[in-house]
Design a protein around this motif. Structure first.
Motif, PDB file in Angstrom:
ATOM      1  N   LEU A 187      10.717   5.400   3.599  1.00 18.56           N
ATOM      2  CA  LEU A 187      11.688   6.643   4.427  1.00 18.56           C
ATOM      3  C   LEU A 187      12.834   6.025   5.497  1.00 18.56           C
ATOM      4  O   LEU A 187      13.574   6.358   6.182  1.00 18.56           O
ATOM      5  CB  LEU A 187      10.731   7.541   4.653  1.00 18.56           C
ATOM      6  CG  LEU A 187       9.800   8.126   4.437  1.00 18.56           C
ATOM      7  CD1 LEU A 187       8.595   8.971   4.785  1.00 18.56           C
ATOM      8  CD2 LEU A 187      10.779   9.935   3.815  1.00 18.56           C
ATOM      9  N   SER A 188      12.122   4.672   5.890  1.00 19.09           N
ATOM     10  CA  SER A 188      12.663   4.054   6.893  1.00 19.09           C
ATOM     11  C   SER A 188      14.136   3.648   6.460  1.00 19.09           C
ATOM     12  O   SER A 188      14.875   3.444   7.543  1.00 19.09           O
ATOM     13  CB  SER A 188      11.594   3.633   7.748  1.00 19.09           C
ATOM     14  OG  SER A 188      10.395   3.272   8.341  1.00 19.09           O
ATOM     15  N   PHE A 193       1.454   3.960   1.423  1.00 19.80           N
ATOM     16  CA  PHE A 193       1.191   4.293   2.564  1.00 19.80           C
ATOM     17  C   PHE A 193       2.292   3.078   3.756  1.00 19.80           C
ATOM     18  O   PHE A 193       3.949   4.299   3.694  1.00 19.80           O
ATOM     19  CB  PHE A 193       0.813   4.130   4.209  1.00 19.80           C
ATOM     20  CG  PHE A 193       0.967   5.188   5.209  1.00 19.80           C
ATOM     21  CD1 PHE A 193       0.232   6.441   5.406  1.00 19.80           C
ATOM     22  CD2 PHE A 193       0.757   4.134   6.047  1.00 19.80           C
ATOM     23  CE1 PHE A 193       1.053   6.923   6.456  1.00 19.80           C
ATOM     24  CE2 PHE A 193       1.598   5.139   7.586  1.00 19.80           C
ATOM     25  CZ  PHE A 193       1.477   6.419   7.694  1.00 19.80           C
ATOM     26  N   ARG A 194       2.263   2.491   3.389  1.00 20.80           N
ATOM     27  CA  ARG A 194       2.828   1.560   4.597  1.00 20.80           C
ATOM     28  C   ARG A 194       4.569   1.397   3.342  1.00 20.80           C
ATOM     29  O   ARG A 194       5.621   1.163   3.537  1.00 20.80           O
ATOM     30  CB  ARG A 194       3.100  -0.398   4.032  1.00 20.80           C
ATOM     31  CG  ARG A 194       1.653   0.008   5.330  1.00 20.80           C
ATOM     32  CD  ARG A 194       1.523  -1.772   5.111  1.00 20.80           C
ATOM     33  NE  ARG A 194       0.529  -1.583   4.569  1.00 20.80           N
ATOM     34  CZ  ARG A 194       0.043  -3.263   4.512  1.00 20.80           C
ATOM     35  NH1 ARG A 194       0.628  -4.021   4.883  1.00 20.80           N
ATOM     36  NH2 ARG A 194      -0.980  -3.652   3.236  1.00 20.80           N
ATOM     37  N   HIS A 201       0.617  -1.182  -0.080  1.00 24.81           N
ATOM     38  CA  HIS A 201       0.095   0.126  -0.291  1.00 24.81           C
ATOM     39  C   HIS A 201       0.428   0.832  -0.265  1.00 24.81           C
ATOM     40  O   HIS A 201       1.911   0.993   0.545  1.00 24.81           O
ATOM     41  CB  HIS A 201      -1.153  -0.115   1.198  1.00 24.81           C
ATOM     42  CG  HIS A 201      -2.162   0.969   1.202  1.00 24.81           C
ATOM     43  ND1 HIS A 201      -1.284   1.957   1.767  1.00 24.81           N
ATOM     44  CD2 HIS A 201      -3.019   1.049   0.593  1.00 24.81           C
ATOM     45  CE1 HIS A 201      -2.644   3.136   2.417  1.00 24.81           C
ATOM     46  NE2 HIS A 201      -3.761   2.349   1.432  1.00 24.81           N
ATOM     47  N   TRP A 233       6.432   3.805   1.189  1.00 21.68           N
ATOM     48  CA  TRP A 233       6.255   5.001   1.597  1.00 21.68           C
ATOM     49  C   TRP A 233       6.854   5.154   3.437  1.00 21.68           C
ATOM     50  O   TRP A 233       8.121   5.550   3.836  1.00 21.68           O
ATOM     51  CB  TRP A 233       5.447   6.409   2.214  1.00 21.68           C
ATOM     52  CG  TRP A 233       5.106   6.858  -0.087  1.00 21.68           C
ATOM     53  CD1 TRP A 233       4.321   7.068  -0.269  1.00 21.68           C
ATOM     54  CD2 TRP A 233       6.291   7.866   0.321  1.00 21.68           C
ATOM     55  NE1 TRP A 233       4.402   8.105  -1.184  1.00 21.68           N
ATOM     56  CE2 TRP A 233       5.966   8.094  -1.193  1.00 21.68           C
ATOM     57  CE3 TRP A 233       7.208   8.347   0.899  1.00 21.68           C
ATOM     58  CZ2 TRP A 233       5.856   9.085  -1.996  1.00 21.68           C
ATOM     59  CZ3 TRP A 233       8.495   9.225  -0.413  1.00 21.68           C
ATOM     60  CH2 TRP A 233       7.902   9.615  -1.743  1.00 21.68           C
ATOM     61  N   ARG A 234       5.861   4.547   3.820  1.00 23.01           N
ATOM     62  CA  ARG A 234       7.518   4.612   5.207  1.00 23.01           C
ATOM     63  C   ARG A 234       8.497   3.314   4.860  1.00 23.01           C
ATOM     64  O   ARG A 234       9.322   3.602   5.824  1.00 23.01           O
ATOM     65  CB  ARG A 234       5.874   3.782   6.473  1.00 23.01           C
ATOM     66  CG  ARG A 234       6.448   3.977   7.099  1.00 23.01           C
ATOM     67  CD  ARG A 234       5.720   3.068   8.803  1.00 23.01           C
ATOM     68  NE  ARG A 234       4.775   2.099   8.727  1.00 23.01           N
ATOM     69  CZ  ARG A 234       4.053   1.634   8.635  1.00 23.01           C
ATOM     70  NH1 ARG A 234       3.125   1.781  10.077  1.00 23.01           N
ATOM     71  NH2 ARG A 234       3.683   0.152   9.421  1.00 23.01           N
TER      72      ARG A 234
END
Lengths: 455, 306
Positions: free
Chosen positions: A33-34, A26-27, A24, A29-30
């Motif tokens: 970024l992480s 959002f996940r 997804h 991106w997370r």
């Protein structure tokens, strides 16, 4: 009325049961970024390292005096071969600063870096905190168990003893008879019978002021100029006051004439032996030029203390010289010189002049910068000076006067600096040894690799 | 996560720990010759404990990856993350004597400030937003399925409009008993046609289709209410009121359904918005946390060396 039904079953049928297995945004991106942000952070560290310096690890900018070495951490952070740690050792400091020990009797010697804390920005490293001094001076212990100074000091405006020179019973050891009260009176007889009113700075000025002295001799004798350049230059950064000297401060008014035949000629302001030789020479030359004077009857109109006015007639030139020298010395020893000096007539032909013993530094363990206090009138601090009539009076201001302006918090509390270092020096730099420089400019600037000493 | 009575022990523990750290810090700070420093014994203790708390807080991510690990309840980990993470910030400030240092430490501290601030924001959001969800979004669905559900809503709306149009265009199956009877009598009465018997109304049908194509489908197929009149509750109500006037009463229940679909879409949009607020801070908090842990570990190595 809506006919739509929202049963659990109908709602469940809407859901793709494998949704969690699919990415997804959002996940995604997370995740990115992480991974990305720590990688950027790591890249920054590696980049800094690749640039050659270790400045990124610095805990703060270096002091003014060390700022030029910022890129060469290894200059102070010396790492031994194969060792992981690179702490700053005293040895690294001593490479450039051969700081002498504070007191031979001290029971504890702190590490250089515990008082001179680096990486605090553009500060003066000598401006150490009071707490560094209080480590010992709050409860002073010495090797011999006999502290020679106040054993418990808590700070300048909290628990600092009065200056020791002002201790009860202490007097000025000086032997020059000086009456400050008289010298500060108006309408004083000055040079060439003029009337003057003296001020403090006619005689008291900081060294290096470069101005002429208003009451200096017009012909300074070399002997008078032996003035203690050593004294003047000691701890020279904070200019001490010029010690009083006859040639500079007294000679214009306190003239040393010795005989009317010589007009305004004066004897040298020197030892009695020198004065005696000077007189013999002067009178010898005079009688050689005026042989008829031998038989002239001396009509003395001078008030010679403790001596009857008995005219004496010389039988020859040498006797004439003897009589005239005797007269002149009598005037000098018993009036002119005695006005300021203490003369001891111990039985010899010439008196002994007591040492002047003028105190050049009243606070031997502290420094005072008169130049920094130039905005104040002298008597603002030296309050007793205008009324002092006795040489034995000590006119050093009390510590309470200093405490009116100087506070421990200093400028933070709208006061003058009041920490220990303002007046006291830890290291006795007069005992410092010369250090031998061994680094090149590129080494110091960090553009070349540092060569480690062989030992 | 709701911060309620169940956090009491963690809260009290954190307050006591922080008070203890402060009680030790004040005299240490006042009596340190050169002020508190990270390299002093107490400074190192503060730094070590603070970093240990940060590490623990960071391990929450790992704990979530492996929910079957028997290393304590997830709720306990979450509370530990919240409270130990909170306490770690003042401890690190004590460690550095409230100075940010230069370069590495300054970067580290600012990152930590952002992590801490985003964490506080996140905790507040997680405390309040779920209540809004419960109260205002009865039609919420799984966040990741919103796009899929939105597609289904579009299909449902299309189907409903098709039904209405069929009725309006004279399809017998869509007529009422009375309409069918009137239609059956067509021809017996010269002025009655089958179509008029079924009350067929082609213009209205076209208008309804037009409404579907120009208003509803664009609204349902796209996320968010931007630029669409149906995205606003008041405007949507007005539009559906107009539809009810336009359509015969027997089709009003379908209009109600269409309005309900739009209502659900609006709730999904709101859920989408709230979800982004509720979890968006994690896009700052988590990556920066990893960076802080990485740089913090490097700072520890460098500080010990120098």
């Amino acid at each position: 009325m809506s006919q739509r039904t929202r049963t659990t079953k109908t709602l469940a049928k809407r859901i793709d049961l494998q949704y969690f297995a699919r990415p997804h945004p959002f996940r995604r991106w997370r995740l990115w970024l992480s991974v990305g942000v720590p990688l950027i952070a790591l890249g920054w560290v590696v980049g800094q390292r690749a640039e050659g310096g270790q400045k990124a690890y610095s805990s703060g900018p270096l002091a003014h005096s060390h700022a030029v070495f910022t890129q060469q951490c290894g200059l102070c952070h010396v790492a031994r071969t194969g060792a992981f740690f690179a702490h700053v050792s005293d040895q690294a400091c001593l490479t450039c600063h051969d700081a002498p020990v504070h007191q031979p009797e001290q029971t504890f010697t702190p590490q250089c870096s515990s008082c001179h804390v680096e990486h605090q920005g553009a500060i003066r490293l000598a401006a150490t905190s009071d707490a560094s001094c209080m480590q010992c001076h709050a409860n002073l212990r010495t090797r011999d168990g006999q502290p020679h100074y106040a054993a418990s000091i808590g700070g300048f405006d909290r628990q600092h003893p009065e200056f020791s020179v002002l201790a009860p019973g202490r007097t000025d050891p000086g032997r020059i008879k000086l009456n400050h009260y008289v010298h500060l009176q108006p309408n004083l007889m000055g040079p060439n019978n003029t009337r003057v009113e003296m001020s403090c700075d006619d005689c008291h000025r900081a060294t290096g002021s470069g101005e002429t002295w208003p009451y200096a001799s017009t012909e300074l004798h070399s002997a008078a100029l032996k003035l203690t350049s050593q004294d003047l230059n000691q701890r020279g950064s904070k200019a001490p006051m010029v010690p009083p000297a006859f040639a500079w401060h007294c000679a214009a008014c306190h003239t040393l004439q010795f005989d009317n035949r010589f007009g305004n000629a004066q004897v040298p302001h020197d030892k009695p032996e020198v004065v005696h030789a000077f007189l013999i020479k002067q009178f010898g030359e005079y009688i050689a030029a005026h042989p008829a004077a031998v038989h002239e009857v001396e009509a003395s109109n001078r008030e010679l203390p403790e001596r009857a006015r008995i005219p004496r007639v010389a039988r020859n030139a040498s006797e004439w010289v003897e009589f005239r020298v005797e007269d002149a010395e009598h005037l000098l020893w018993l009036k002119t010189c005695k006005q300021c000096h203490t003369l001891n007539f111990t039985g010899g032909p010439l008196p002994e002049v007591a040492k002047s013993s003028i105190t050049a530094r009243w606070l031997p363990h502290a420094e005072f910068d008169h130049q920094a206090h130039r905005a104040m009138a002298c008597t603002a601090c030296h309050t007793r000076a205008p009324n002092s009539r006795d040489t034995a009076d000590i006119l050093v201001p009390s510590i309470q006067i200093c405490q009116q302006c100087h506070r421990e918090q200093g400028p933070m509390k709208e006061s003058a600096e009041g920490r220990c270092f303002e007046c006291h020096q830890y290291h006795d730099w007069s005992k410092a040894k010369r250090t031998k420089g061994r680094f090149s400019i590129p080494e110091l600037r960090g553009t070349a690799r540092l060569r480690m000493p062989k030992n | 996560m709701l911060i309620d009575q169940t956090h009491r022990k963690w809260f009290l523990g954190s307050v006591v720990g922080l008070a203890l750290a402060t009680v030790v810090y004040v005299p240490y700070s006042l009596n340190s010759p050169q002020g508190p420093k990270g390299s002093s014994v107490l400074g190192l203790i503060y730094g070590s404990v603070g970093f240990a708390f940060m590490l623990f807080a960071g391990l929450l991510g790992l704990r979530k990856k492996f929910p079957v690990w028997r290393v304590g309840r997830a709720q306990t980990w979450m509370r530990g993350h919240l409270w130990l993470g909170l306490v770690s910030f003042p401890l690190i400030l004590f460690h550095g004597g409230f100075h940010f240092g230069t370069q590495l430490t300054r970067v580290l501290m600012w990152l930590f400030v952002f992590v801490f601030a985003s964490g506080l924001l996140g905790a507040a959001l997680q405390h309040f937003i779920p209540r809004i969800h419960t109260a205002q979004l009865p039609m919420e669905t799984i966040y990741e399925q919103i796009d899929r559900v939105r597609g289904q809503l579009a299909q449902e709306a299309t189907r409903l409009v098709d039904q209405c149009c069929a009725t309006l265009e004279g399809e017998v199956s869509g007529a009422s008993e009375r309409q069918r009877a009137v239609a059956a009598s067509a021809g017996a009465n010269w002025d009655v046609t089958v179509a008029s018997g079924l009350q067929a109304d082609e213009p209205t049908s076209n208008e309804l289709r037009q409404f579907l194509l120009t208003e509803m489908l664009p609204y349902l197929e796209k996320a968010g209410p931007r630029g669409v009149r149906l995205g606003t509750a008041a405007q949507a109500q007005a539009m559906f009121r107009h539809l009810r006037v336009l359509l015969p009463p027997n089709l009003h229940s379908q209009v109600d359904d269409l309005e309900n679909i739009c209502l659900e879409k609006r709730q999904l949009d709101k859920q989408n918005r709230l979800h982004r607020i509720l979890h968006g801070w994690l896009l700052v908090h988590i990556p920066l946390s990893y960076a802080v842990l990485l740089l913090g570990a490097w700072h520890a190595v460098v500080a010990i060396r120098f």
